[in-house]
Design a protein around this motif. Structure first.
Motif, PDB file in Angstrom:
ATOM      1  N   GLU A  19       0.841  -1.193   0.000  1.00  0.00           N
ATOM      2  CA  GLU A  19       0.000   0.000   0.000  1.00  0.00           C
ATOM      3  C   GLU A  19       0.874   1.240   0.000  1.00  0.00           C
ATOM      4  OE1 GLU A  19      -2.831   0.370   3.176  1.00  0.00           O
ATOM      5  OE2 GLU A  19      -3.998   1.807   2.023  1.00  0.00           O
ATOM      6  N   LEU A  20       0.517   2.164  -0.872  1.00  0.00           N
ATOM      7  CA  LEU A  20       1.232   3.427  -0.995  1.00  0.00           C
ATOM      8  C   LEU A  20       0.237   4.543  -0.717  1.00  0.00           C
ATOM      9  CD1 LEU A  20       3.732   5.084  -1.946  1.00  0.00           C
ATOM     10  CD2 LEU A  20       2.787   4.910  -4.252  1.00  0.00           C
ATOM     11  N   ARG A  21       0.601   5.454   0.173  1.00  0.00           N
ATOM     12  CA  ARG A  21      -0.248   6.601   0.491  1.00  0.00           C
ATOM     13  C   ARG A  21       0.555   7.864   0.268  1.00  0.00           C
ATOM     14  NH1 ARG A  21      -3.589   5.003   5.925  1.00  0.00           N
ATOM     15  NH2 ARG A  21      -4.324   3.001   5.156  1.00  0.00           N
ATOM     16  N   VAL A  22      -0.002   8.750  -0.556  1.00  0.00           N
ATOM     17  CA  VAL A  22       0.644  10.020  -0.859  1.00  0.00           C
ATOM     18  C   VAL A  22      -0.406  11.117  -0.831  1.00  0.00           C
ATOM     19  CG1 VAL A  22       2.487   8.984  -2.272  1.00  0.00           C
ATOM     20  CG2 VAL A  22       0.347   9.722  -3.355  1.00  0.00           C
ATOM     21  N   VAL A  23       0.043  12.355  -0.792  1.00  0.00           N
ATOM     22  CA  VAL A  23      -0.860  13.490  -0.923  1.00  0.00           C
ATOM     23  C   VAL A  23      -1.425  13.446  -2.340  1.00  0.00           C
ATOM     24  CG1 VAL A  23      -1.001  16.007  -0.941  1.00  0.00           C
ATOM     25  CG2 VAL A  23       0.436  14.856   0.737  1.00  0.00           C
ATOM     26  N   ALA A  24      -2.721  13.714  -2.484  1.00  0.00           N
ATOM     27  CA  ALA A  24      -3.363  13.686  -3.808  1.00  0.00           C
ATOM     28  C   ALA A  24      -2.928  14.916  -4.596  1.00  0.00           C
ATOM     29  CB  ALA A  24      -4.880  13.631  -3.660  1.00  0.00           C
ATOM     30  N   ASP A  25      -1.735  14.814  -5.168  1.00  0.00           N
ATOM     31  CA  ASP A  25      -1.141  15.920  -5.910  1.00  0.00           C
ATOM     32  C   ASP A  25      -0.444  15.347  -7.145  1.00  0.00           C
ATOM     33  OD1 ASP A  25       1.442  17.742  -6.390  1.00  0.00           O
ATOM     34  OD2 ASP A  25      -0.129  18.972  -5.460  1.00  0.00           O
ATOM     35  N   ALA A  26      -0.508  16.063  -8.244  1.00  0.00           N
ATOM     36  CA  ALA A  26       0.080  15.588  -9.504  1.00  0.00           C
ATOM     37  C   ALA A  26       1.579  15.329  -9.388  1.00  0.00           C
ATOM     38  CB  ALA A  26      -0.199  16.583 -10.624  1.00  0.00           C
ATOM     39  N   ASP A  27       2.258  16.015  -8.482  1.00  0.00           N
ATOM     40  CA  ASP A  27       3.694  15.794  -8.288  1.00  0.00           C
ATOM     41  C   ASP A  27       3.995  14.387  -7.791  1.00  0.00           C
ATOM     42  OD1 ASP A  27       4.185  18.391  -9.068  1.00  0.00           O
ATOM     43  OD2 ASP A  27       4.430  19.161  -7.020  1.00  0.00           O
TER      44      ASP A  27
END
Length: 140
Positions: A19-27
Motif C-alpha cells: 500500500e502506498l499513500r501520498v498526498v493527492a497531488d500531480a507531483d
C-alpha cells in the motif's frame, strides 16, 4: 512500509499487499507509477502488461487527483498474485468530481483491464471514491 521480506514474497507472487499513500497531488503521480511498474516487473508480467498497468494507474490517479479535495490522500493498494495484479485506489474528491463511467477515460480503463469498478460514498468533505481494477497476466 514494505521491507525486504515483503519484496522477496512479491518476487514469488505470494499475493502480499503493498500500500502506498501520498498526498493527492500531480507531483506524486510519477512515484505511484514507478511503484506499480516495479511491482509488475518483480511479478514477471510481460512488457505489454506492464505498460497497461502503468496506464491504468496513471489514468485512475490522474482522475482522482484532478477532483481531490484540499489535503486529500491518495491511497493505492497493489496485490500481485499468480493470476495477475489487483489495484485498489482511493481518495476523497469534490462531490461533482466523481469519475464518470461514460467518459472516454473510463472506456480506456475497460480496454486495459480485465475488470474495473468504481464506488463512491458521501463523506463530510465530498465523496470517498474507490476504484478497483484487475489486470490478469497475458502470459498464462
Amino acid at each position: 512500509m514494505t521491507g525486504v521480506g515483503k519484496i522477496e514474497e512479491l518476487e514469488r507472487n505470494s499475493g502480499a499487499p503493498v500500500e502506498l499513500r501520498v498526498v493527492a497531488d500531480a507531483d506524486q503521480l510519477p512515484v505511484v507509477r514507478a511503484v506499480a511498474e516495479t511491482l509488475a516487473v518483480l511479478g514477471d508480467f510481460t512488457l505489454d502488461d506492464i505498460a497497461d498497468i502503468k496506464l491504468v494507474v496513471d489514468e485512475v490517479c490522474s482522475e482522482l487527483i484532478a477532483g481531490a479535495v484540499e489535503g486529500a490522500e491518495l491511497s493505492c493498494s497493489f496485490v500481485v498474485g499468480d493470476a495477475g495484479m489487483r489495484i485498489t485506489t482511493t481518495s476523497v474528491v469534490h462531490t461533482g468530481r466523481v469519475p464518470r463511467s461514460d467518459s472516454f477515460g473510463w472506456h480506456v480503463l475497460h480496454t486495459l483491464t480485465d475488470s474495473i469498478s468504481l464506488s463512491a460514498s458521501s463523506v463530510d468533505d465530498g465523496s470517498a471514491v474507490v476504484v478497483d481494477a484487475v489486470k490478469r497476466r497475458s502470459n498464462l
